[in-house]
Each structure stands twice: as C-alpha cells, then as structure tokens.
Scaffold this active site. Structure first.
Site, PDB file in Angstrom:
ATOM      1  N   LYS A 169     -82.826 -39.347 -12.040  1.00  0.00           N
ATOM      2  CA  LYS A 169     -82.634 -38.038 -11.416  1.00  0.00           C
ATOM      3  C   LYS A 169     -81.469 -37.321 -12.079  1.00  0.00           C
ATOM      4  O   LYS A 169     -80.410 -37.915 -12.277  1.00  0.00           O
ATOM      5  CB  LYS A 169     -82.368 -38.209  -9.922  1.00  0.00           C
ATOM      6  CG  LYS A 169     -82.286 -36.882  -9.165  1.00  0.00           C
ATOM      7  CD  LYS A 169     -82.153 -37.088  -7.675  1.00  0.00           C
ATOM      8  CE  LYS A 169     -80.739 -37.248  -7.211  1.00  0.00           C
ATOM      9  NZ  LYS A 169     -79.822 -36.157  -7.513  1.00  0.00           N
ATOM     10  N   ASP A 202     -83.301 -32.588  -9.926  1.00  0.00           N
ATOM     11  CA  ASP A 202     -82.992 -32.318  -8.512  1.00  0.00           C
ATOM     12  C   ASP A 202     -82.511 -30.866  -8.372  1.00  0.00           C
ATOM     13  O   ASP A 202     -81.372 -30.598  -8.025  1.00  0.00           O
ATOM     14  CB  ASP A 202     -81.908 -33.329  -8.089  1.00  0.00           C
ATOM     15  CG  ASP A 202     -81.572 -33.307  -6.623  1.00  0.00           C
ATOM     16  OD1 ASP A 202     -82.190 -32.532  -5.877  1.00  0.00           O
ATOM     17  OD2 ASP A 202     -80.675 -34.080  -6.236  1.00  0.00           O
ATOM     18  N   LYS A 205     -83.543 -28.357  -6.385  1.00  0.00           N
ATOM     19  CA  LYS A 205     -83.471 -27.774  -5.025  1.00  0.00           C
ATOM     20  C   LYS A 205     -83.694 -26.266  -5.048  1.00  0.00           C
ATOM     21  O   LYS A 205     -82.849 -25.478  -4.623  1.00  0.00           O
ATOM     22  CB  LYS A 205     -82.144 -28.081  -4.343  1.00  0.00           C
ATOM     23  CG  LYS A 205     -81.881 -29.559  -4.138  1.00  0.00           C
ATOM     24  CD  LYS A 205     -80.624 -29.784  -3.315  1.00  0.00           C
ATOM     25  CE  LYS A 205     -80.313 -31.240  -3.109  1.00  0.00           C
ATOM     26  NZ  LYS A 205     -79.870 -31.930  -4.345  1.00  0.00           N
ATOM     27  N   THR A 261     -89.296 -15.585  -7.933  1.00  0.00           N
ATOM     28  CA  THR A 261     -88.029 -15.993  -8.560  1.00  0.00           C
ATOM     29  C   THR A 261     -88.061 -17.465  -8.962  1.00  0.00           C
ATOM     30  O   THR A 261     -87.671 -17.818 -10.085  1.00  0.00           O
ATOM     31  CB  THR A 261     -86.844 -15.721  -7.597  1.00  0.00           C
ATOM     32  OG1 THR A 261     -86.863 -14.333  -7.280  1.00  0.00           O
ATOM     33  CG2 THR A 261     -85.517 -16.098  -8.212  1.00  0.00           C
TER      34      THR A 261
HETATM   35  P1  5BU Z   1     -74.313 -40.257  -4.776  1.00  0.00           P
HETATM   36  O1  5BU Z   1     -73.336 -40.320  -5.876  1.00  0.00           O
HETATM   37  O2  5BU Z   1     -75.172 -41.526  -4.611  1.00  0.00           O
HETATM   38  O3  5BU Z   1     -73.707 -39.825  -3.476  1.00  0.00           O
HETATM   39  O4  5BU Z   1     -75.323 -39.099  -5.259  1.00  0.00           O
HETATM   40  C1  5BU Z   1     -76.431 -38.702  -4.514  1.00  0.00           C
HETATM   41  C2  5BU Z   1     -77.273 -37.741  -5.310  1.00  0.00           C
HETATM   42  O5  5BU Z   1     -78.380 -37.323  -4.514  1.00  0.00           O
HETATM   43  C3  5BU Z   1     -76.582 -36.457  -5.729  1.00  0.00           C
HETATM   44  O6  5BU Z   1     -77.129 -36.066  -6.974  1.00  0.00           O
HETATM   45  C4  5BU Z   1     -76.951 -35.456  -4.674  1.00  0.00           C
HETATM   46  O7  5BU Z   1     -77.019 -34.141  -5.173  1.00  0.00           O
HETATM   47  C5  5BU Z   1     -78.333 -35.915  -4.271  1.00  0.00           C
HETATM   48  N1  5BU Z   1     -78.671 -35.656  -2.871  1.00  0.00           N
HETATM   49  C6  5BU Z   1     -77.989 -36.192  -1.809  1.00  0.00           C
HETATM   50  O8  5BU Z   1     -77.021 -36.918  -1.996  1.00  0.00           O
HETATM   51  N2  5BU Z   1     -78.402 -35.927  -0.541  1.00  0.00           N
HETATM   52  C7  5BU Z   1     -79.447 -35.132  -0.256  1.00  0.00           C
HETATM   53  O9  5BU Z   1     -79.801 -34.950   0.898  1.00  0.00           O
HETATM   54  C8  5BU Z   1     -80.130 -34.574  -1.373  1.00  0.00           C
HETATM   55  C9  5BU Z   1     -79.752 -34.864  -2.651  1.00  0.00           C
HETATM   56 BR1  5BU Z   1     -81.579 -33.525  -1.056  1.00  0.00          BR
END
Ligand code: 5BU
Length: 275
Positions: A64, A95, A97, A104
């Site tokens: 990701k 990711d 979002k 757009t």
């Molecule tokens: P972490 O370092 O494990 O905390 O990263 C989590 C990743 O997942 C990070 O890239 C966030 O942008 C992504 N994420 C998240 O943490 N929670 C969510 O609800 C969503 C995406 Br949607």
C-alpha cells in the site's frame, strides 16, 4: 453469535465468487503465498519505499502506497514498483481516499503527476459524495481491470464513519454491483450476513494493526492481527510503522514482516477451522 459465513470460507474458495480481476488476483496471491498481510510504505522518498518493498515483498499479498508523500516521485518509481509486484507477486494499492464529485475524481485518478489508474491495481474512496464517486472512478478503472474499496469505517479515534454512515456505505457498494467495488476498508465485517445475497463476497481490509503499541499520539488505534482476523472477521491486515519503522536495519524489517505474516496466517487458519 454464529460466525459470519464468509469468514468460514478459505480464500481459495472465494476466488470464484468474484468477477473483478483484481479481487481474484488478491485472493489467488493470498492463497499461493499464505499471506493476508499488506504493508503500508509511508516513508518520505520513493527510493526508501522501494528498499522497504524489496525487503518485505515476499511476505505480503499487497503493498500500500501514498505516493503523494514522496518528494522524489517519478515514472521510473512506478516502473520499478510494477516490476517488483510481478517478481515478488503482490498487488499494488494506492491509498488515495478519493472524496470528490465523479467528474473530479475521474480526472484525479487518470491524470496529474501520478496517473494512479495506470499502475495501481486497487484504490479507495470515501462514500461521502454519494454514488457518483463510484461512477466517476469506474469509468476509468473498470476497463483496466482495477478494483475499488469504499471506506466504511476508519481506525482513528473519533471517526464519524460509524453506524448509519457505515450501513449506507455498504448499501451504496451493493447497489453499484461488484464489477468494480470489491470490498471495504473497515474495522469489522460490515457486510452483515443478513444483508449479503447468495454468492456475494466482499474483501474487508483493516488498517490500524500492531503487535506493540496500542496507538500513536495523533489518534491512530492498533489492534493485533488476531483481533482483526478472528474477532472482527477482516480478510487483510494492513501494517505500516509496525514493520517499516522497526529498529535494527534491513534484516529486522524483513523479519518483522514475516512475523506479521505468520501471525495473520495462523489466525486465518484458526478461523476457517471453526467450520
Ligand atoms: P500505521 O503506520 O500502521 O499506523 O499506518 C496505517 C496506514 O493505513 C497509513 O497509511 C494510513 O493512512 C492508513 N489508514 C489508517 O491507518 N486508518 C484508516 O482508517 C485508513 C487508512 Br482508511
């Protein structure tokens, strides 16, 4: 409470329940490599990201990215990422979002510096704009065989994506059909068993996973792979800092990815054995 029917099925038996090529590919890789781990590589540069991917690639079903973080993004990064995804057998999930009107998001997905649709097998979108966001993205992504996840819940504290919002998000996906929308980012099995139709299968992917800390100082909340896969019925666990942030150098990152893969796979095997 009886288990959600999807959670009792092996990944391999769910392949035939999908028509979308990315959904099929994810399930095939999970089965082949015995992994339900996705690694999130949220580092500052594309070159560091490639280093992490080379170390963890053999342990994951998916990588990701947030390519808008990289200060050195170029097309050659994309070429190398795609090459590694073939060599090491993983799916690429940007990711992004998306969260705007259909017109757009179709431009944001296809154009600009990143041209996400050209290389990302999977991306995701908020449901807040309504079904036009799915229509806008599918116009670009579906002919390329890409997949989309809707954000039905988030891992962060105080998220507004709960209750009615989550339910409406599920309904929106169901109404769109599964040719492009293949599942959800969620913390739970939000495709409730009384709502799914015969043969309908969704992939639930959960971020907010860690074997150490319970959260960070900015609202992130962590659960263990076991909590996600057994207690909540998630299909894919997404781990970022817990893996790429581990101290100890290259080998430590590689070992940590393998530790999460083993934890995730053990939990999945236990889950399907409850039949
Ligand atoms: P972490 O370092 O494990 O905390 O990263 C989590 C990743 O997942 C990070 O890239 C966030 O942008 C992504 N994420 C998240 O943490 N929670 C969510 O609800 C969503 C995406 Br949607």
């Amino acid at each position: 409470m009886s288990a959600h029917p999807t959670t009792l099925l092996p990944y391999s038996e769910r392949i035939k329940l999908h028509t979308n090529p990315t959904a099929k590919k994810i399930l095939e890789i999970m089965d082949r490599k015995k992994t339900n781990l996705a690694v999130s590589v949220d580092v500052n540069t594309a070159s560091e990201a490639l280093e992490v991917i080379r170390r963890v690639g053999s342990s994951v079903c998916m990588v990701k990215t947030h390519v808008d973080i990289f200060e050195d993004f170029t097309e050659s990064f994309v070429e190398e990422l795609v090459k590694l995804s073939k060599e090491l057998d993983f799916v690429i999930f940007e990711d992004r979002k998306f969260a705007d009107i259909g017109n757009t998001v179709s431009l944001q997905y296809s154009s600009g510096i990143h041209k996400i649709a050209n290389w990302a097998d999977l991306t995701n979108a908020h449901s807040v704009p309504g079904p036009g966001i799915i229509a806008g993205l599918s116009k670009i992504g579906e002919p390329l065989g890409r997949g989309l996840l809707l954000l039905a819940e988030m891992s962060s504290k105080g998220s507004l994506a709960v209750d009615g919002y989550t339910e409406e998000t599920f309904k929106m996906a169901q109404e769109a059909g599964r040719s492009f929308v293949i599942g959800f980012i969620a913390q739970n099995r939000i495709d409730k068993s009384d709502l799914i139709k015969d043969g309908e299968d969704y992939l639930i992917m959960s971020p907010g996973v860690g074997l150490g800390a319970k959260g960070d100082s900015l609202g992130q909340q962590y659960r263990t792979p076991r909590e996600c896969i057994i207690d909540s019925g998630s299909d894919v666990i997404i781990v970022g800092r817990g893996i790429y942030g581990i101290k100890g150098g290259e080998q430590a990152v590689k070992d940590e990815a393998e530790r999460y893969r083993i934890e995730g796979w053990k939990a999945y095997e236990e889950r399907i054995s409850k039949k």
